[in-house]
Design a protein around this motif. Structure first.
Motif, short mmCIF file in Angstrom:
data_model
loop_
_atom_site.label_atom_id
_atom_site.label_comp_id
_atom_site.label_asym_id
_atom_site.label_seq_id
_atom_site.Cartn_x
_atom_site.Cartn_y
_atom_site.Cartn_z
N MET A 198 14.26 -5.03 19.29
CA MET A 198 13.03 -5.82 19.20
C MET A 198 13.00 -6.52 17.83
N HIS A 199 12.64 -7.79 17.83
CA HIS A 199 12.62 -8.56 16.59
C HIS A 199 11.30 -9.32 16.44
N PHE A 200 10.82 -9.38 15.23
CA PHE A 200 9.60 -10.14 14.90
C PHE A 200 9.89 -10.85 13.59
N ASP A 201 10.53 -12.01 13.69
CA ASP A 201 11.07 -12.68 12.49
C ASP A 201 10.24 -13.88 12.05
N TYR A 202 10.37 -14.17 10.75
CA TYR A 202 9.73 -15.34 10.15
C TYR A 202 10.72 -16.03 9.22
N TYR A 203 10.41 -17.26 8.89
CA TYR A 203 11.08 -17.89 7.75
C TYR A 203 9.98 -18.34 6.79
N ARG A 204 9.58 -17.40 5.94
CA ARG A 204 8.55 -17.65 4.93
C ARG A 204 8.97 -16.99 3.62
N PRO A 205 10.07 -17.43 3.03
CA PRO A 205 10.58 -16.75 1.83
C PRO A 205 9.61 -16.77 0.67
N GLU A 206 8.71 -17.77 0.64
CA GLU A 206 7.77 -17.87 -0.48
C GLU A 206 6.77 -16.72 -0.49
N VAL A 207 6.53 -16.11 0.68
CA VAL A 207 5.53 -15.03 0.74
C VAL A 207 5.98 -13.82 -0.09
N PRO A 208 7.13 -13.21 0.20
CA PRO A 208 7.54 -12.07 -0.62
C PRO A 208 7.90 -12.46 -2.05
N GLN A 209 8.39 -13.68 -2.24
CA GLN A 209 8.74 -14.11 -3.59
C GLN A 209 7.52 -14.16 -4.50
N ASN A 210 6.37 -14.47 -3.91
CA ASN A 210 5.14 -14.59 -4.70
C ASN A 210 4.30 -13.33 -4.71
N ALA A 211 4.67 -12.34 -3.91
CA ALA A 211 3.88 -11.11 -3.80
C ALA A 211 4.48 -10.04 -4.71
N ILE A 212 3.89 -9.87 -5.88
CA ILE A 212 4.41 -8.95 -6.88
C ILE A 212 3.40 -7.81 -7.09
N HIS A 213 3.93 -6.60 -7.20
CA HIS A 213 3.12 -5.40 -7.45
C HIS A 213 2.01 -5.24 -6.41
N THR A 214 2.36 -5.39 -5.16
CA THR A 214 1.38 -5.24 -4.08
C THR A 214 1.32 -3.78 -3.63
N PRO A 215 0.15 -3.32 -3.20
CA PRO A 215 0.05 -1.95 -2.69
C PRO A 215 0.81 -1.81 -1.38
N PRO A 216 1.19 -0.59 -1.01
CA PRO A 216 2.03 -0.40 0.19
C PRO A 216 1.39 -0.90 1.47
N TYR A 217 0.07 -0.83 1.58
CA TYR A 217 -0.60 -1.26 2.81
C TYR A 217 -0.70 -2.77 2.92
N HIS A 218 -0.20 -3.51 1.93
CA HIS A 218 -0.08 -4.96 2.05
C HIS A 218 1.37 -5.39 2.28
N SER A 219 2.21 -4.44 2.64
CA SER A 219 3.62 -4.72 2.83
C SER A 219 3.88 -5.33 4.20
N PHE A 220 5.09 -5.86 4.38
CA PHE A 220 5.52 -6.44 5.66
C PHE A 220 5.54 -5.37 6.75
N LEU A 221 5.97 -4.17 6.40
CA LEU A 221 6.03 -3.09 7.38
C LEU A 221 4.65 -2.78 7.93
N TYR A 222 3.66 -2.67 7.07
CA TYR A 222 2.30 -2.40 7.52
C TYR A 222 1.75 -3.57 8.34
N GLY A 223 1.90 -4.79 7.82
CA GLY A 223 1.28 -5.95 8.44
C GLY A 223 1.89 -6.36 9.76
N HIS A 224 3.21 -6.13 9.93
CA HIS A 224 3.89 -6.60 11.14
C HIS A 224 4.59 -5.48 11.91
N GLY A 225 5.05 -4.47 11.21
CA GLY A 225 5.61 -3.33 11.91
C GLY A 225 4.57 -2.64 12.77
#
Length: 346
Positions: A149-176
């Protein structure tokens, strides 16, 4: 007629909730929407709805049967607990809470008070997911051994700009929380899990990639997502003893919603023939088949149909407490693994 109050006049309310509730006018009425910026709204007001910046308008309104918490995950637990303490049934956006323990406290409180609380998992009613389950249950693939199963994006600017975020704002939480919930809903709690959760942009950035393998007797289900896929991988690939099924395209409801093409239109969310998945298998007589599978119709309103049945007829919840707790446990463990570095097994 059941009456709803939404906490948060945000995208999820105006895109993923209200448009579907409005297709059930005999069952649901949107009574109130709480908006801290009620005089400068980011979304236009719906006709006939009371907008307020006073939570007491919700807590003191005996007509309200369900409070939907649709704010950021940081405040899900606090608003959910307030609603329960005021005697309200509650639906909470995904991910339900920041931690397993917070989710358990909400479920325990609701049980003590005889109230309803549930996580909003609309992706159980995605067309690609429902179509894949239809193929599995047809038996044409025989025994199922592996699902990707895949849920892919092409939004490299999102993680590049997200610094020192709490774990519940991670990709795994938001999309996993979408895809892993789909696995739990159909196959239940896995016997064993292998986690590969990464911060490809660097350890001080948000999690931006995950590959979670969930193992069941004779079956491996892999859930994979990345922010860096300029061409997304197939939504579902299923391998069985007799063949395989591949569904390239995802459900189209979100695509249409982003274009403000709303539910109620006859072709809303419907796949076109070019979107259909391909089933390839060898039947019991050894004859080879390759055929298109007409997609099932997705409908996020079905989650509200389930809530209506639970509130009015005491039917079992569509999204069960133990399923949400299992999901929260998996999300927490995956982020813990990522912080400790490398992949791990649970």
């Amino acid at each position: 007629m059941l009456h709803i109050a939404y906490i948060g006049n945000v995208k999820s309310v105006n895109r993923y909730h209200a448009p579907f509730v409005l297709t059930r006018p005999d069952a649901w009425h949107i009574q109130t929407i709480y908006d801290r910026h009620v005089n400068t709204p980011k979304w236009p007001h719906l006709e006939g709805v009371h907008y307020t910046d006073q939570l007491e308008d919700i807590w003191q309104d005996d007509r309200i049967d369900l409070v939907v918490v649709s704010t950021g995950v940081d405040s899900h637990f606090e608003y959910g607990m307030q609603a329960l303490k005021h005697g309200k049934n509650v639906l909470i956006e995904k991910p339900m809470t920041r931690t397993y323990q917070e989710a358990k406290m909400l479920f325990d409180t609701a049980k003590r008070k005889g109230l309803f609380v549930q996580c909003y998992q609309n992706r159980r009613f995605d067309s690609d997911y429902l179509t894949t389950l239809k193929v599995i249950e047809s038996g044409k693939l025989g025994e199922i051994y592996e699902v990707d199963m895949h849920f892919d994006y092409y939004r490299p600017e999102v993680p590049q700009n997200a610094i020192h975020t709490p774990p519940y704002h991670s990709f795994l939480y938001g999309h996993g929380c979408h895809t892993i919930d789909q696995v739990i809903a159909y196959w239940g709690k896995p016997q064993h899990i292998h986690y590969d959760v990464q911060c490809l942009c660097g350890t001080d950035h948000m999690n931006d990639y995950f590959d979670v393998d969930l193992y069941y007797p004779g079956l491996k289900v892999s859930v994979k997502s990345s922010y860096f896929r300029i061409k997304p991988r197939p939504s579902f690939v299923v391998y069985g003893k007799r063949g395989m099924f591949i569904k390239e395209k995802k459900d189209r409801q979100e695509e249409h919603l982003k274009l403000f093409y709303m539910p109620g239109q006859p072709d809303f969310g419907l796949d076109r023939p070019e979107d259909y998945g391909t089933l390839t298998y060898v039947d019991e007589k050894g004859i080879y088949h390759e055929e298109k599978v007409i997609s099932e119709q997705g409908d996020y309103a079905r989650i509200y149909d389930g809530i209506e049945a639970s509130l009015l007829h005491q039917t079992e919840k569509l999204i069960k407490d133990e399923e949400t707790l299992t999901l929260m446990e998996i999300l927490e463990t995956g982020i813990k693994q990522q912080r400790e570095g490398g992949s791990s097994d649970d």
